[in-house]
Design a protein around this motif. Structure first.
Motif, PDB file in Angstrom:
ATOM      1  N   LYS A  80      16.656 116.279  37.612  1.00  0.00           N
ATOM      2  CA  LYS A  80      17.636 115.438  38.307  1.00  0.00           C
ATOM      3  C   LYS A  80      19.055 115.806  37.874  1.00  0.00           C
ATOM      4  CE  LYS A  80      14.946 112.848  40.812  1.00  0.00           C
ATOM      5  NZ  LYS A  80      15.006 112.863  42.294  1.00  0.00           N
ATOM      6  N   GLN A  81      19.237 115.983  36.572  1.00  0.00           N
ATOM      7  CA  GLN A  81      20.559 116.320  36.058  1.00  0.00           C
ATOM      8  C   GLN A  81      21.023 117.686  36.572  1.00  0.00           C
ATOM      9  OE1 GLN A  81      22.487 114.344  34.125  1.00  0.00           O
ATOM     10  NE2 GLN A  81      24.154 115.849  34.047  1.00  0.00           N
ATOM     11  N   GLN A  97      21.871 117.737  40.355  1.00  0.00           N
ATOM     12  CA  GLN A  97      23.166 117.119  40.658  1.00  0.00           C
ATOM     13  C   GLN A  97      24.331 118.058  40.371  1.00  0.00           C
ATOM     14  OE1 GLN A  97      23.207 113.496  38.380  1.00  0.00           O
ATOM     15  NE2 GLN A  97      21.568 112.551  39.572  1.00  0.00           N
ATOM     16  N   GLN A  98      24.148 118.989  39.444  1.00  0.00           N
ATOM     17  CA  GLN A  98      25.210 119.924  39.099  1.00  0.00           C
ATOM     18  C   GLN A  98      25.350 121.058  40.105  1.00  0.00           C
ATOM     19  OE1 GLN A  98      24.153 121.195  35.156  1.00  0.00           O
ATOM     20  NE2 GLN A  98      25.099 119.428  34.164  1.00  0.00           N
ATOM     21  N   VAL A 136      20.063 116.202  28.132  1.00  0.00           N
ATOM     22  CA  VAL A 136      20.422 115.404  29.309  1.00  0.00           C
ATOM     23  C   VAL A 136      21.315 114.232  28.912  1.00  0.00           C
ATOM     24  CG1 VAL A 136      19.519 113.902  31.122  1.00  0.00           C
ATOM     25  CG2 VAL A 136      18.389 116.085  30.625  1.00  0.00           C
ATOM     26  N   ARG A 196      25.407 113.377  29.886  1.00  0.00           N
ATOM     27  CA  ARG A 196      25.843 112.133  30.531  1.00  0.00           C
ATOM     28  C   ARG A 196      26.926 111.434  29.716  1.00  0.00           C
ATOM     29  NH1 ARG A 196      19.892 109.838  32.513  1.00  0.00           N
ATOM     30  NH2 ARG A 196      19.486 111.532  34.004  1.00  0.00           N
TER      31      ARG A 196
END
Length: 531
Positions: free
Chosen positions: A133-134, A137-138, A180, A184
């Motif tokens: 997910k991380q 998104q990048q 991760v 964040r």
């Protein structure tokens, strides 16, 4: 509201959430469905994968836990226990799970190990989900997001690695979660990231190089200030300090295993002297030497290209120092790079996006590589495969002879089983000739081990044998054929240019006087010693 209504409402809400998760639009939905496929296969693999990839995941993790449960004697633990050179953290985490489960009645150790594999798989899946997910998104371009999402279920090696009770698997999951959370940002997240990075270190000390790479990226590229970095370091130190007490609990004395490990394996060079050394570039031929060879070759190439094309990316900063340090170490094994398994899923996009190679992602060659990984993944999901396993026989003995077993064998190497699941008492005596067997038969029926699914010797008149169990599933109908294949493989190893691994189908017979013989005689004897 009644309990039944609450249950129905909860089920409907959970079903709705799952439906929305799997049917999300675009790349997100594709990523979710790929993750769901890997999660389902991981659960199946956790149940069937009773063996290990390498003995360390059993002897240095599960047997350590079993020792604290009172099931294994310290004398039966590997030499690292006496050298106080291994961390007890992962064994302690499993101990915290095992104690309440055993108190609730889960006393069968093979069922317990299945639960521990499943828990390990869940933690690994959590790390994979958070990272994918991380990373997604990048990504800036839609084609990158779609390609990354579509590639995920074709990383077929992940379920098998995720359920390993190995230090490499635990450190992979903990460090990935740490990365991760660090990306964040925020005080609490940085503290949790430090704790997880410390846990990764206390499961496998080499993960310190992953953490050092991450910290360097946070300072140099992300321009993190001194306060979040101090919080991150404080979290890591807290984990290391807690591990001091855990190791005291495990070893019974105060000690510092990280230094002992460094001293024994690097200063004294025990690992390289005992298990051999390899050249600097060895990982480029060691890693492809598995059932996942095609996808592994692609990932190795992608990893090198990604380091060149994406030098500022956090994945590059974390993985390159870890990889290079392991290349410089004399002793090398493919499993030493397993902590990179989740981060490696990002390499193809980082390496090839925007290049001519990027167009090949939908080619027949790319599909062949991907589906070969899926085929291997499905095979390993239901077939327990590993190095020096014989866990099938260990399971049979554990459940069939709870009051103990005294057996015999004509083979040079007796099967000692695994300390935590050995029948107690357990003893295997070596027989040298048929007279030794007759002497044993004078006391009653004899349990006889064989490395083949056939009888290793011709039985005396009036003596019969019954097949009790064999690791060769077709032993009752094709035992002689299997033994001939084993003999051919042994001859090839001794005299041919190719040296296949030793084939052993451990088999147990019950031999006694006055019964009909239903065991196949051996057509040949595999000779494994080289010229």
């Amino acid at each position: 509201m009644r309990a039944s209504e609450i249950a129905i409402r909860g089920f409907r809400e959970a079903s709705g959430s799952l439906r929305r998760f799997l049917t999300a639009p675009g790349a997100e939905g594709t990523l979710n469905r790929g993750f769901a496929i890997l999660a389902a296969v991981t659960a199946v693999t956790a149940w069937f994968s009773e063996t290990f990839f390498f003995p360390d995941e059993h002897f240095q993790i599960l047997e350590y836990m079993a020792m604290k449960l009172g099931l294994t004697s310290p004398a039966d633990l590997p030499w690292e226990f006496g050298a106080q050179a291994r961390p007890f953290t992962q064994a302690f985490l499993y101990y915290l799970i095992a104690v309440p489960l055993r108190a609730l009645g889960l006393t069968d150790l093979f069922d317990l190990m299945a639960v521990l594999r499943l828990v390990t798989g869940i933690v690994s899946l959590t790390a994979l989900f958070a990272f994918t997910k991380q990373f997604s998104q990048q990504l800036e371009r839609d084609d990158e997001k779609r390609a990354f999402a579509r590639m995920l279920p074709f990383m077929g090696f992940l379920p098998y690695l995720f359920v390993r009770t190995a230090s490499e698997t635990a450190s992979c999951a903990f460090f990935t979660l740490a990365l991760v959370l660090a990306l964040r940002g925020g005080g609490r997240r940085m503290l949790a990231a430090g704790l997880l990075a410390g846990l990764a270190f206390e499961c496998r000390y080499q993960s310190a190089f992953l953490t050092l790479g991450l910290m360097a990226w946070l300072v140099v590229i992300a321009r993190q200030g001194w306060r979040p970095m101090l919080i991150f370091i404080a979290g890591g130190l807290a984990a290391v300090i807690a591990a001091l007490f855990i190791d005291r609990w495990g070893y019974g004395v105060w000690c510092f295993p990280p230094w002992n490990y460094f001293d024994v394996n690097l200063i004294q060079g025990v690992a390289s002297k005992t298990f051999g050394s390899s050249p600097f570039f060895a990982y480029f031929y060691l890693e492809p030497g598995t059932i996942f060879a095609p996808i592994t070759v692609v990932l190795l190439i992608a990893g090198v290209v990604a380091a060149i094309r994406a030098p500022r990316h956090v994945v590059t900063w974390a993985t390159v120092p870890f990889f290079l340090v392991h290349c410089f170490m004399a002793h090398k094994e493919e499993r030493f790079l397993f902590p990179l398994a989740i981060l490696a899923t990002a390499w193809p996009v980082l390496a090839f996006s925007g290049t001519k190679v990027w167009r090949w992602r939908t080619s027949w060659a790319a599909k062949a590589v991907g589906w070969s990984a899926v085929a291997a993944m499905l095979f390993l999901a239901v077939y327990p495969f590993g190095i020096r396993p014989h866990m099938k026989m260990a399971k049979y003995l554990y459940r069939t002879f709870p009051a103990g077993l005294h057996a015999y064998s004509f083979d040079a190497e007796r099967f000692d089983s695994y300390p935590m699941v050995q029948p107690k008492p357990y003893r295997v005596d070596i027989l040298f000739d048929i007279q030794d067997l007759q002497t044993a038969l004078a006391k009653g029926p004899v349990y006889l081990f064989s490395n083949t699914p056939t009888l290793p010797v011709a039985l005396p008149p009036g003596v019969g044998a019954r097949l009790q169990y064999s690791e060769f599933v077709l032993a009752r109908s094709n035992a002689a054929a299997a033994t001939r294949i084993m003999c051919a493989a042994a001859d090839l190893k001794r005299e041919g240019p190719i040296h296949p691994p030793k084939l052993t189908f451990l088999t147990l017979f019950r031999v006694e006087r006055g019964i009909a013989n239903d065991a196949a005689p051996s057509p040949c004897i595999p000779r494994w010693s080289r010229r």
